[in-house]
Design an enzyme around this catalytic site. Structure first.
Site, PDB file in Angstrom:
ATOM      1  N   HIS A 128      10.496 -23.571   9.906  1.00 34.13           N
ATOM      2  CA  HIS A 128       9.466 -24.221  10.714  1.00 34.13           C
ATOM      3  C   HIS A 128       8.035 -24.002  10.221  1.00 34.13           C
ATOM      4  O   HIS A 128       7.206 -24.908  10.339  1.00 34.13           O
ATOM      5  CB  HIS A 128       9.565 -23.744  12.169  1.00 34.13           C
ATOM      6  CG  HIS A 128      10.764 -24.312  12.881  1.00 34.13           C
ATOM      7  ND1 HIS A 128      10.976 -24.145  14.235  1.00 34.13           N
ATOM      8  CD2 HIS A 128      11.812 -25.043  12.425  1.00 34.13           C
ATOM      9  CE1 HIS A 128      12.105 -24.760  14.580  1.00 34.13           C
ATOM     10  NE2 HIS A 128      12.635 -25.302  13.499  1.00 34.13           N
ATOM     11  N   THR A 163       2.850  -0.794   8.717  1.00 36.67           N
ATOM     12  CA  THR A 163       3.377  -1.640   9.792  1.00 36.67           C
ATOM     13  C   THR A 163       3.658  -3.065   9.346  1.00 36.67           C
ATOM     14  O   THR A 163       4.330  -3.818  10.071  1.00 36.67           O
ATOM     15  CB  THR A 163       2.347  -1.740  10.930  1.00 36.67           C
ATOM     16  OG1 THR A 163       1.137  -2.279  10.366  1.00 36.67           O
ATOM     17  CG2 THR A 163       2.061  -0.372  11.559  1.00 36.67           C
ATOM     18  N   HIS A 218       7.397 -30.346  11.740  1.00 32.43           N
ATOM     19  CA  HIS A 218       6.921 -29.009  11.374  1.00 32.43           C
ATOM     20  C   HIS A 218       5.797 -29.100  10.341  1.00 32.43           C
ATOM     21  O   HIS A 218       4.880 -28.283  10.349  1.00 32.43           O
ATOM     22  CB  HIS A 218       8.077 -28.148  10.884  1.00 32.43           C
ATOM     23  CG  HIS A 218       9.154 -28.024  11.909  1.00 32.43           C
ATOM     24  ND1 HIS A 218       8.942 -27.392  13.114  1.00 32.43           N
ATOM     25  CD2 HIS A 218      10.415 -28.511  11.944  1.00 32.43           C
ATOM     26  CE1 HIS A 218      10.039 -27.474  13.837  1.00 32.43           C
ATOM     27  NE2 HIS A 218      10.950 -28.147  13.157  1.00 32.43           N
ATOM     28  N   ASP A 225       0.862  -1.187   0.000  1.00 34.96           N
ATOM     29  CA  ASP A 225       0.000   0.000   0.000  1.00 34.96           C
ATOM     30  C   ASP A 225       0.896   1.234   0.000  1.00 34.96           C
ATOM     31  O   ASP A 225       2.128   1.142  -0.164  1.00 34.96           O
ATOM     32  CB  ASP A 225      -1.023  -0.047   1.151  1.00 34.96           C
ATOM     33  CG  ASP A 225      -0.447   0.313   2.520  1.00 34.96           C
ATOM     34  OD1 ASP A 225       0.789   0.530   2.632  1.00 34.96           O
ATOM     35  OD2 ASP A 225      -1.222   0.387   3.481  1.00 34.96           O
ATOM     36  N   CYS A 260       2.996  -2.859   4.097  1.00 31.57           N
ATOM     37  CA  CYS A 260       2.140  -1.710   4.384  1.00 31.57           C
ATOM     38  C   CYS A 260       2.892  -0.886   5.428  1.00 31.57           C
ATOM     39  O   CYS A 260       4.091  -1.099   5.631  1.00 31.57           O
ATOM     40  CB  CYS A 260       0.729  -2.120   4.811  1.00 31.57           C
ATOM     41  SG  CYS A 260       0.612  -3.022   6.373  1.00 31.57           S
TER      42      CYS A 260
HETATM   43  C1  RB5 Z   1      -2.257   2.986   6.234  1.00 33.98           C
HETATM   44  O1  RB5 Z   1      -2.275   4.263   6.764  1.00 33.98           O
HETATM   45  C2  RB5 Z   1      -1.847   1.980   7.313  1.00 33.98           C
HETATM   46  O2  RB5 Z   1      -2.908   1.769   8.159  1.00 33.98           O
HETATM   47  C3  RB5 Z   1      -1.387   0.699   6.666  1.00 33.98           C
HETATM   48  O3  RB5 Z   1      -0.299   0.951   5.834  1.00 33.98           O
HETATM   49  C4  RB5 Z   1      -0.929  -0.394   7.613  1.00 33.98           C
HETATM   50  O4  RB5 Z   1       0.013   0.075   8.508  1.00 33.98           O
HETATM   51  C5  RB5 Z   1      -2.011  -1.144   8.266  1.00 33.98           C
HETATM   52  O5  RB5 Z   1      -1.796  -2.141   8.973  1.00 33.98           O
END
Ligand code: RB5
Length: 146
Positions: free
Chosen positions: A98, A67, A133, A8, A65
Protein backbone atom coordinates in the site's frame (compact mmCIF):
# COMPACT_ATOMS: atom_id res chain seq x y z
CA UNK A 1 17.93 -7.50 -5.90
CA UNK A 2 20.16 -4.95 -4.23
CA UNK A 3 19.84 -3.20 -0.86
CA UNK A 4 21.68 -0.52 1.07
CA UNK A 5 21.99 -0.96 4.83
CA UNK A 6 23.11 1.41 7.56
CA UNK A 7 22.75 1.57 11.33
CA UNK A 8 23.90 3.41 14.42
CA UNK A 9 25.54 1.76 17.44
CA UNK A 10 22.13 0.48 18.60
CA UNK A 11 21.83 -1.70 15.50
CA UNK A 12 25.24 -3.32 15.04
CA UNK A 13 24.24 -6.88 15.88
CA UNK A 14 20.91 -6.77 14.09
CA UNK A 15 22.58 -5.33 11.00
CA UNK A 16 25.02 -8.26 10.97
CA UNK A 17 22.11 -10.70 11.21
CA UNK A 18 20.24 -8.93 8.40
CA UNK A 19 23.34 -8.86 6.19
CA UNK A 20 23.79 -12.63 6.66
CA UNK A 21 20.11 -13.18 5.86
CA UNK A 22 20.14 -11.05 2.72
CA UNK A 23 23.30 -12.71 1.52
CA UNK A 24 21.69 -16.15 2.05
CA UNK A 25 18.75 -14.93 -0.04
CA UNK A 26 21.12 -13.88 -2.83
CA UNK A 27 20.39 -10.19 -2.32
CA UNK A 28 23.37 -7.94 -2.99
CA UNK A 29 24.10 -5.42 -0.23
CA UNK A 30 26.04 -2.23 0.28
CA UNK A 31 26.80 -1.89 3.97
CA UNK A 32 27.62 1.58 5.27
CA UNK A 33 28.10 0.74 8.98
CA UNK A 34 28.61 1.46 11.69
CA UNK A 35 30.05 -1.91 12.61
CA UNK A 36 31.36 -0.57 15.94
CA UNK A 37 29.68 -0.18 19.32
CA UNK A 38 30.96 3.40 19.81
CA UNK A 39 28.22 6.00 19.87
CA UNK A 40 27.40 7.67 16.54
CA UNK A 41 24.52 9.88 15.39
CA UNK A 42 21.70 8.06 13.60
CA UNK A 43 20.81 11.00 11.24
CA UNK A 44 24.30 10.70 9.72
CA UNK A 45 23.65 7.04 8.85
CA UNK A 46 20.19 7.73 7.48
CA UNK A 47 21.70 10.41 5.24
CA UNK A 48 24.53 8.14 4.06
CA UNK A 49 22.07 5.37 3.18
CA UNK A 50 19.65 7.63 1.32
CA UNK A 51 22.46 9.25 -0.64
CA UNK A 52 23.74 5.81 -1.63
CA UNK A 53 20.20 4.69 -2.59
CA UNK A 54 19.84 7.77 -4.78
CA UNK A 55 22.83 6.71 -6.86
CA UNK A 56 20.42 4.16 -8.34
CA UNK A 57 20.29 0.42 -8.80
CA UNK A 58 18.85 -0.27 -5.36
CA UNK A 59 15.55 -2.02 -4.67
CA UNK A 60 15.30 -0.94 -1.04
CA UNK A 61 17.17 0.24 2.02
CA UNK A 62 17.34 -1.05 5.59
CA UNK A 63 18.00 1.27 8.53
CA UNK A 64 18.52 0.29 12.15
CA UNK A 65 18.96 2.24 15.36
CA UNK A 66 18.07 1.34 18.95
CA UNK A 67 14.35 1.76 18.41
CA UNK A 68 14.25 2.30 14.65
CA UNK A 69 12.45 5.55 15.36
CA UNK A 70 15.18 8.20 15.08
CA UNK A 71 16.74 6.73 11.97
CA UNK A 72 13.37 6.28 10.21
CA UNK A 73 12.26 9.82 11.03
CA UNK A 74 15.60 11.08 9.71
CA UNK A 75 15.26 9.18 6.42
CA UNK A 76 11.69 10.37 6.00
CA UNK A 77 12.90 14.00 6.10
CA UNK A 78 14.73 13.37 2.83
CA UNK A 79 12.95 13.87 -0.51
CA UNK A 80 11.44 10.79 -2.07
CA UNK A 81 11.89 8.53 0.93
CA UNK A 82 9.14 6.45 2.48
CA UNK A 83 10.75 4.62 5.37
CA UNK A 84 8.45 2.22 7.21
CA UNK A 85 8.95 1.05 10.79
CA UNK A 86 6.81 -2.11 10.85
CA UNK A 87 5.91 -3.79 14.11
CA UNK A 88 5.40 -7.22 12.52
CA UNK A 89 5.30 -9.09 9.21
CA UNK A 90 1.71 -8.03 8.48
CA UNK A 91 2.68 -4.35 8.64
CA UNK A 92 5.84 -5.07 6.64
CA UNK A 93 3.86 -6.73 3.86
CA UNK A 94 1.25 -3.99 3.82
CA UNK A 95 3.78 -1.17 3.71
CA UNK A 96 5.06 -2.55 0.40
CA UNK A 97 1.58 -3.32 -0.96
CA UNK A 98 0.00 0.00 0.00
CA UNK A 99 2.74 2.55 0.81
CA UNK A 100 5.42 1.23 -1.57
CA UNK A 101 7.96 1.98 1.14
CA UNK A 102 11.46 2.20 -0.29
CA UNK A 103 13.16 1.91 3.10
CA UNK A 104 12.39 -0.31 6.07
CA UNK A 105 13.63 0.34 9.60
CA UNK A 106 14.08 -1.84 12.66
CA UNK A 107 15.03 -1.34 16.29
CA UNK A 108 18.07 -3.26 17.43
CA UNK A 109 16.91 -2.93 21.04
CA UNK A 110 13.26 -3.79 20.38
CA UNK A 111 11.83 -7.20 21.26
CA UNK A 112 9.84 -8.24 18.23
CA UNK A 113 7.28 -11.03 18.42
CA UNK A 114 8.72 -12.57 15.25
CA UNK A 115 12.27 -12.84 13.90
CA UNK A 116 13.22 -9.57 12.22
CA UNK A 117 14.36 -11.60 9.21
CA UNK A 118 10.77 -12.88 8.78
CA UNK A 119 9.45 -9.32 9.01
CA UNK A 120 12.00 -8.23 6.42
CA UNK A 121 11.09 -11.14 4.13
CA UNK A 122 7.41 -10.16 4.27
CA UNK A 123 8.37 -6.70 3.00
CA UNK A 124 10.76 -7.96 0.32
CA UNK A 125 8.35 -10.58 -1.03
CA UNK A 126 5.30 -8.30 -1.24
CA UNK A 127 4.42 -6.26 -4.32
CA UNK A 128 3.07 -2.75 -4.60
CA UNK A 129 -0.60 -2.78 -5.69
CA UNK A 130 -0.70 0.61 -7.40
CA UNK A 131 -4.13 2.03 -8.27
CA UNK A 132 -5.73 3.98 -5.43
CA UNK A 133 -2.60 3.43 -3.37
CA UNK A 134 -0.51 5.36 -5.90
CA UNK A 135 -2.96 8.28 -5.61
CA UNK A 136 -2.50 8.27 -1.83
CA UNK A 137 1.27 8.06 -2.14
CA UNK A 138 1.23 11.02 -4.54
CA UNK A 139 -0.75 12.99 -1.93
CA UNK A 140 1.60 11.85 0.83
CA UNK A 141 4.70 12.92 -1.07
CA UNK A 142 3.10 16.27 -1.94
CA UNK A 143 3.03 17.01 1.81
CA UNK A 144 6.83 17.52 1.75
CA UNK A 145 7.78 21.08 2.63
CA UNK A 146 4.29 22.06 3.82
C1 RB5 B 1 20.96 5.93 20.58
O1 RB5 B 1 21.23 5.79 21.92
C2 RB5 B 1 19.45 5.86 20.34
O2 RB5 B 1 18.87 7.05 20.72
C3 RB5 B 1 19.18 5.55 18.88
O3 RB5 B 1 19.75 4.33 18.54
C4 RB5 B 1 17.71 5.43 18.50
O4 RB5 B 1 17.04 4.55 19.32
C5 RB5 B 1 17.01 6.71 18.33
O5 RB5 B 1 15.85 6.78 17.90
Amino acid sequence: MKAVIANDHGGVQLAAEILRHLSARGIETTYLGTDKEESVDYPDYAEKAVNEYRKGGYDFGVLICGTGIGISISANKMDGIRCALPQNSYAAEMTKRHNNANFIAFGGRIEYQEPVTAILDAYIDAEFEGGRHQRRIDKMMALSGK
